[in-house]
Design an enzyme around this catalytic site. Structure first.
Site, PDB file in Angstrom:
ATOM      1  N   TYR A 199      -3.671  10.667   3.924  1.00 59.63           N
ATOM      2  CA  TYR A 199      -3.894   9.567   4.861  1.00 59.63           C
ATOM      3  C   TYR A 199      -3.186   8.313   4.351  1.00 59.63           C
ATOM      4  O   TYR A 199      -3.291   7.969   3.175  1.00 59.63           O
ATOM      5  CB  TYR A 199      -5.392   9.297   5.038  1.00 59.63           C
ATOM      6  CG  TYR A 199      -6.094  10.438   5.742  1.00 59.63           C
ATOM      7  CD1 TYR A 199      -6.149  10.493   7.123  1.00 59.63           C
ATOM      8  CD2 TYR A 199      -6.644  11.482   5.017  1.00 59.63           C
ATOM      9  CE1 TYR A 199      -6.749  11.564   7.778  1.00 59.63           C
ATOM     10  CE2 TYR A 199      -7.253  12.561   5.656  1.00 59.63           C
ATOM     11  CZ  TYR A 199      -7.304  12.597   7.035  1.00 59.63           C
ATOM     12  OH  TYR A 199      -7.892  13.658   7.680  1.00 59.63           O
ATOM     13  N   SER A 200      -2.452   7.661   5.263  1.00 56.07           N
ATOM     14  CA  SER A 200      -1.769   6.421   4.892  1.00 56.07           C
ATOM     15  C   SER A 200      -2.786   5.314   4.694  1.00 56.07           C
ATOM     16  O   SER A 200      -3.763   5.210   5.440  1.00 56.07           O
ATOM     17  CB  SER A 200      -0.812   5.993   6.003  1.00 56.07           C
ATOM     18  OG  SER A 200       0.322   6.800   5.989  1.00 56.07           O
ATOM     19  N   CYS A 367       6.379   5.545  12.194  1.00 58.32           N
ATOM     20  CA  CYS A 367       5.237   6.351  11.779  1.00 58.32           C
ATOM     21  C   CYS A 367       4.424   6.717  13.015  1.00 58.32           C
ATOM     22  O   CYS A 367       4.139   5.876  13.853  1.00 58.32           O
ATOM     23  CB  CYS A 367       4.379   5.586  10.775  1.00 58.32           C
ATOM     24  SG  CYS A 367       3.123   6.614   9.991  1.00 58.32           S
ATOM     25  N   GLU A 407       7.835   8.640   8.766  1.00 55.29           N
ATOM     26  CA  GLU A 407       6.729   9.550   8.454  1.00 55.29           C
ATOM     27  C   GLU A 407       6.099   9.959   9.766  1.00 55.29           C
ATOM     28  O   GLU A 407       5.449   9.153  10.429  1.00 55.29           O
ATOM     29  CB  GLU A 407       5.676   8.865   7.576  1.00 55.29           C
ATOM     30  CG  GLU A 407       5.927   9.105   6.098  1.00 55.29           C
ATOM     31  CD  GLU A 407       4.847   8.506   5.227  1.00 55.29           C
ATOM     32  OE1 GLU A 407       5.158   8.234   4.062  1.00 55.29           O
ATOM     33  OE2 GLU A 407       3.716   8.317   5.689  1.00 55.29           O
ATOM     34  N   TYR A 409       4.135  13.312  12.079  1.00 55.80           N
ATOM     35  CA  TYR A 409       3.317  14.506  11.890  1.00 55.80           C
ATOM     36  C   TYR A 409       3.076  15.186  13.221  1.00 55.80           C
ATOM     37  O   TYR A 409       3.312  14.631  14.268  1.00 55.80           O
ATOM     38  CB  TYR A 409       1.990  14.138  11.226  1.00 55.80           C
ATOM     39  CG  TYR A 409       1.416  12.825  11.690  1.00 55.80           C
ATOM     40  CD1 TYR A 409       0.669  12.752  12.863  1.00 55.80           C
ATOM     41  CD2 TYR A 409       1.680  11.641  10.967  1.00 55.80           C
ATOM     42  CE1 TYR A 409       0.170  11.542  13.288  1.00 55.80           C
ATOM     43  CE2 TYR A 409       1.183  10.431  11.398  1.00 55.80           C
ATOM     44  CZ  TYR A 409       0.425  10.383  12.570  1.00 55.80           C
ATOM     45  OH  TYR A 409      -0.061   9.181  13.010  1.00 55.80           O
TER      46      TYR A 409
END
Lengths: 409, 474
Positions: A199-200, A367, A407, A409
């Site tokens: 987790y960022s 992101c 980044e 996902y």
């Protein structure tokens, strides 16, 4: 066991070509010392176990087993990297291996998340030095939940939460853009501990609350997979259900490149969707706390969500001073309004985006969901075309200069 | 134990110490060679082929490469070394020592299992016997012949078991294996899929990718058997089978590669234009995939099967990777999902796991096929072409089991007879599709040259270059 270094100080690493391999399991069955293993994607060779007996070579029906790369000693391609490959890296391409050996889960997730930047990226030259891997899954730190708040409206489709973790007396130094690994308790169906989840961090380096040893996360409760089928995300549900005072096992920190520039006059161009806002919030908050120093540089944010109520931190964002940050929302599901995506907003703001992209002091961060990569890339290309810039030439330069970070996902 | 090649029949089972068995097999050997000369690869028996021959079953020895004329190939009997500690890993006899001889009560069942498996081996050689005449390259021709001689060896492996453990009945079955013919109206091969034609190389690659993979799963289930000689025989066959899967998977991948190259080069996704360029359009490849997938799916038998349950309980045939599964290995009280048709819908229901072992093996195979298909999909992805291959629903185009009496579309919808009649040509190769594919088949037999419809492989065999002379004609 590994071979002795050659004249250039490199050692040979035995690899399997994932483009040629048919996953027949012959090599793994043949290997007398268990140096070969597989996941649902790839077969891989353990660098530190393979003793070069070559028992696997001739039984391989494809020749995929017969591949090698020269790597720096101590920096072989990790199993995590090998598991993520669709093809072997070109000979001579440096291992993306991190300075410190991070867990395989982390290497694998990182590899997938950063694919969109199209290659290895350096951190900005003025980034602070990150600490990584201070805590491992085997020896994690224990944090205490200091708060857990819902960020999205009650009627929103997603339950996104702001979770504050306090590390008490444990040293857990972090930078904006870094991630931490959460270890959910319990085991999966096969009796193995759950995989670590990254987790960022959503708070700046000096804490969610300045001067406190705490940090915050932005966590979306996962109730369906990428294709919309119902699933219950083990780690996200664990985090979203935490109560104040609960203990959490944490590994990390991780991340050595998705870091913010620190030099006066540096600008930050941010594009995010959903919980991809976490690192953007961290960087923005860092800058906000230093406004009085008048260091210069701009912040420009493109933030996509279905509707305002679905957008984490919508309220706090609206309160930020205009001179600090230039905010551009794109909402795709507001009744009575046309659907707008971040790429539409980028095009609309083409002149300012082009000016920033062309400025050597601007650093770009993407992101969010993988799906946005292509649209954003095309938008940047269009903006460049309209302003006498060549995106295809600019992008490699941005990457090489540590000015482009992805980044997804 | 290394293989003794000075004997007439190479073997690692100390055949010389059992004279009557040795004589029986030496009697069968000329009949086998007659069969090979009659039904083996057509007009290629004098060619020298760069083949892999096993010289021992250990890792270093079983991939020995040299030029061989196929009738001189040293077919022999190779079993994985015996593990004296091995115990039965599933079923009612779990934990007992494995059997070195066939228990009387399971004799006829085991014989049937071995004969059914053994029958597929010569059948595929017969199905593929004309393909050498239309090979797209010497490299592919060599791979075809490697597959053929190894299927021949697999027949030897099964005949050895029949001769060594089933007496006179076994010897008669050994002769019958040479007497049946693929596609013969009077004396066909046992399983339907092995009586289908393999008329072209696209079918051959699909067959080795999909149907040989059924072989892999059947052999893997038999490799778990309590009857140790069967287990050890199948273990070694599995290592050879891997090459066949490679030929299929890479063969189709190379066809896709070539088609995608032409699509990108000519900026078209129009099947007619692709065909005019002499390549096989992707939708046609999907139709062949649908066909072979559904026909092979039938080989696993009915979803609910009391035979499968008794094979398992009696220790004759396990599940895929039986020893790796974490359960009681007896399936007491456990369940497994199977599909069912209720009204106009396909639903899932749970059935006792013991009765659903066919379905479970089929599901393992489906997952393996799906992984291969996803690797194929990387080829169009790499070329920026949006087309993706997918597997049809398990109920699509079935002749055996629950779905035999229904028509199911590839995406899993029940259909009326008339809808099926109208639509099935969209999903299965039509006579016209087959005629087109057939029209591409012409022999390319010059080293390094490839037919226009298929890309060269990434690497050669045994580190030889792609333009190596894999087959020499005298």
């Amino acid at each position: 066991m590994s071979a002795a270094p050659d004249a250039a100080g490199l050692v040979r690493q035995h690899l399997i070509d994932p483009e040629v391999c048919i996953r027949c399991n012959t090599c793994q069955e043949m290997c007398p010392i268990g140096a070969i293993e597989h996941d649902s994607r790839n077969y891989v060779v353990k660098f530190d176990v393979c003793n070069w007996c070559n028992d696997c070579i001739s039984p391989c029906p494809t020749g995929a087993i017969d591949h090698y790369r020269n790597v720096a000693p101590g920096r072989p391609y990790t199993l995590g990297e090998q598991f993520a490959w669709d093809a072997l890296p070109a000979p001579g391409e440096p291992a993306i291996a991190q300075a410190t050996d991070v867990p395989e889960d982390v290497a694998r997730i990182t590899q997938v998340a950063t694919q969109g930047q199209g290659g290895h990226a350096s951190p900005p030259w003025s980034a602070a030095h990150p600490y990584v891997n201070l805590y491992t899954p085997e020896r994690p730190a224990t944090a205490t939940v200091a708060g857990n708040f819902r960020l999205t409206a009650e009627d929103a489709s997603a339950d996104i939460r702001h979770i504050v973790l306090d590390f008490g007396q444990a040293a857990f130094p972090v930078l904006e853009g870094q991630s931490i690994g959460i270890l959910a308790p319990g085991e999966d169906d096969a009796g193995r501990p759950h995989h670590l989840r990254l987790y960022s961090i959503a708070s700046p380096r000096n804490g969610e609350r300045p001067g406190y040893n705490n940090l915050s996360l932005t966590v979306k409760r996962v109730t369906e997979d990428h294709d919309g089928r119902p699933v219950t995300g083990v780690c996200s549900n664990y985090l979203c259900d935490l109560k104040k005072g609960d203990k959490v096992r944490v590994a990390g920190p991780y991340g050595t490149t998705f870091l913010m520039p620190n030099h006066p006059g540096s600008s930050i161009l941010m594009v995010c969707t959903g919980t991809g806002s976490a690192p953007m919030r961290a960087m923005t908050e860092r800058r906000r706390r230093r406004m009085a120093l008048e260091e210069g540089g701009e912040l420009m944010l493109f933030f996509g969500a279905r509707a305002p109520g679905e957008l984490p931190y919508f309220g706090p964002l609206m309160k930020l001073p205009k001179e600090l940050i230039d905010i551009n929302f794109a909402f795709s599901r507001v009744a009575g309004e046309p659907k707008r995506w971040v790429q539409d907003r980028i095009r609309e703001r083409g002149a300012d985006v082009a000016r920033l992209l062309n400025d050597a002091n601007t650093y770009v961060y993407l992101c969010g969901l993988k799906g946005m990569e292509r649209g954003v890339d095309e938008a940047f290309r269009d903006v460049c075309r309209g302003h006498a810039l060549d995106w295809d030439a600019l992008l490699p330069r941005l990457r090489a200069e540590g000015r482009y970070h992805v980044e997804t996902y | 134990m290394s293989i003794n090649y000075s004997e007439r029949i190479p073997n690692n089972v100390d055949l010389a110490s059992n004279k009557s068995l040795q004589r029986a097999l030496e009697h069968w050997q000329p009949a086998y060679l007659d069969w090979w000369n009659e039904m083996g690869p057509e007009k290629s028996q004098t060619a020298e082929v760069y083949l892999r021959t096993a010289v021992s079953v250990e890792a270093k020895g079983w991939a020995h490469f040299d030029y061989v004329k196929m009738p001189d190939y040293r077919w022999g009997i190779f079993l994985t070394p015996q593990d004296p500690q091995r115990t039965i890993s599933f079923g009612a006899h779990k934990g007992a020592p494995v059997w070195q001889e066939v228990p009387g009560e399971y004799r006829s069942t085991l014989r049937r299992i071995i004969v059914t498996q053994g029958d597929t081996e010569p059948a595929s050689v017969e199905q593929q016997r004309h393909l050498g005449l239309t090979c797209p390259s010497l490299y592919d021709m060599r791979n075809l012949f490697q597959v053929n001689v190894e299927e021949g060896r697999h027949l030897w492996a099964m005949v050895y078991l029949l001769h060594a453990h089933f007496g006179r009945d076994g010897r008669e079955e050994g002769e019958a294996l040479l007497a049946r013919r693929s596609g013969d109206a009077d004396n066909p091969r046992i399983l339907t899929a092995f009586n289908e034609k393999t008329p072209d190389w696209l079918s051959f690659f699909m067959f080795t990718f999909i149907t040989d993979r059924d072989g892999k799963y059947q052999l893997a289930a038999l490799a778990e058997s309590a009857f140790d000689p069967l287990s050890r025989t199948c273990r070694f066959m599995l290592t050879e089978e891997a090459h066949h899967l490679f030929v299929g998977e890479s063969g189709i991948a190379r066809i896709i590669q070539r088609t995608c190259e032409l699509m990108a080069q000519h900026k078209t996704d129009d099947p007619a234009k692709i065909r005019a360029l002499g390549a096989i359009d992707l939708p046609t490849l999907q139709k062949y995939l649908n066909f072979h997938f559904s026909v092979t799916s039938d080989l696993y038998g009915s979803e609910i099967s009391s035979n499968a349950a008794s094979f398992f309980t009696n220790g004759l045939k396990g599940r895929f990777n039986e020893t790796g599964i974490a359960d009681d290995h007896q399936l007491h009280g456990s369940e497994y999902p199977v599909m069912d048709v209720v009204g106009d819908r396909i639903v899932a229901r749970h059935a006792p796991a013991l009765s659903t072992l066919n379905e479970r093996l089929r599901d393992d195979w489906v997952a393996d096929v799906a992984n291969g298909v996803s690797r194929w999909n990387r080829v169009p992805e790499k070329h920026g072409i949006p087309f993706r291959f997918s597997l049809p629903h398990k109920g699509f185009h079935r002749r055996i089991g629950l779905f035999a009496e229904y028509h199911v579309s590839p995406d899993g919808l029940l259909m009326s007879e008339s809808d099926w009649t109208r639509r099935h040509g969209d999903w299965l190769p039509s006579a016209e599709d087959r005629a087109f594919v057939h029209s591409l088949m012409g022999r390319v037999a010059e080293p390094g040259k490839f037919a226009n419809w298929i890309a060269p492989p990434a690497t050669g065999i045994n580190k030889q270059p792609v333009d190596f002379e894999y087959v020499r004609f005298s």
